[in-house]
Design an enzyme around this catalytic site. Structure first.
Site, mmCIF file in Angstrom:
data_model
loop_
_atom_site.group_PDB
_atom_site.id
_atom_site.type_symbol
_atom_site.label_atom_id
_atom_site.label_comp_id
_atom_site.label_asym_id
_atom_site.label_seq_id
_atom_site.Cartn_x
_atom_site.Cartn_y
_atom_site.Cartn_z
ATOM 1 N N TYR B 15 0.835 -1.204 0.000
ATOM 2 C CA TYR B 15 0.000 0.000 0.000
ATOM 3 C C TYR B 15 0.874 1.261 0.000
ATOM 4 O O TYR B 15 0.686 2.155 -0.827
ATOM 5 C CB TYR B 15 -0.924 -0.030 1.216
ATOM 6 C CG TYR B 15 -1.640 1.262 1.501
ATOM 7 C CD1 TYR B 15 -2.746 1.659 0.747
ATOM 8 C CD2 TYR B 15 -1.215 2.106 2.524
ATOM 9 C CE1 TYR B 15 -3.389 2.849 1.006
ATOM 10 C CE2 TYR B 15 -1.865 3.293 2.795
ATOM 11 C CZ TYR B 15 -2.950 3.663 2.029
ATOM 12 O OH TYR B 15 -3.591 4.853 2.287
ATOM 13 N N ASP B 39 -10.500 9.127 6.502
ATOM 14 C CA ASP B 39 -9.176 9.752 6.502
ATOM 15 C C ASP B 39 -9.339 11.254 6.336
ATOM 16 O O ASP B 39 -9.552 11.712 5.223
ATOM 17 C CB ASP B 39 -8.339 9.166 5.365
ATOM 18 C CG ASP B 39 -6.905 9.689 5.372
ATOM 19 O OD1 ASP B 39 -6.573 10.546 6.192
ATOM 20 O OD2 ASP B 39 -6.127 9.219 4.521
#
Lengths: 124, 124
Positions: B15, B39
């Site tokens: 990632y 986020d």
């Protein structure tokens, strides 16, 4: 309304101080009545202040030191890493877990989750 | 059955590599179809791979570097802190968020939550 970032950090610092220097009852008093504790993540969660107090009671006979290493606060939550040394009498266990705490609007801990594994445990 | 700690860490490393060097489509492919991304924590969660790909597409025009700082894996989850520098063209933004990823049994990210605030952002 979520608690402020300052309040979240103050509670985390108070928590780590009590893990080192307080009683299980004092630590449990930071938690909401119906709080959930998962430590480590993957273990069966403990539900309710009574079960949570029993969890911390296992630390009471030991000499514990803690130090906050990093903390992030947002959205009424805290995430942090800390250093903890636990002197069991037979040796000192050292860990640096990552944790997430969620809080009620009153500033009590509603959820605590800790990520660590046996591989993260060292003995000094 | 939860994925192994090794698989969780491998996915986190992949990632972070893709956030620096990959496309939004490659990053989104690490997520499950119905994954949820929050986020920072406190923002409205994004639901589904399409919304998640659009989120990462904003990074594509920028030069990004990432470095894993600390990671804990247990119970089919990962928690980690990483360093990220984003060159917007007008300057470099630097952050070190804490994140938690949960995974499906197939090893796809089912949930990503990132803790950081404006106070954690610096400019280099």
């Amino acid at each position: 309304m979520p608690i402020s970032n300052e309040q979240a950090e103050t509670t985390v610092r108070r928590y780590l101080d009590l893990v080192a220097n307080g009683t299980a009852a004092e630590i449990a008093a930071l938690y909401a009545d119906d709080a959930v504790l998962e430590d480590p993540v993957g273990a069966t969660p403990l539900v309710g202040r009574e079960a949570i107090q029993a969890f911390y009671a296992t630390l009471e006979p030991m000499t514990v030191t803690t130090e906050l290493q990093t903390i992030r606060t947002c959205g009424g939550e805290a995430a942090f890493q800390f250093h903890i040394e636990t002197d069991t009498g037979a040796g000192v266990a050292i860990m640096e877990p990552l944790e997430n705490m969620k809080f009620t609007e009153d500033g009590l801990i509603s959820s605590m989750r800790a990520w660590w594994g046996d591989a993260d445990l060292t003995f000094g």
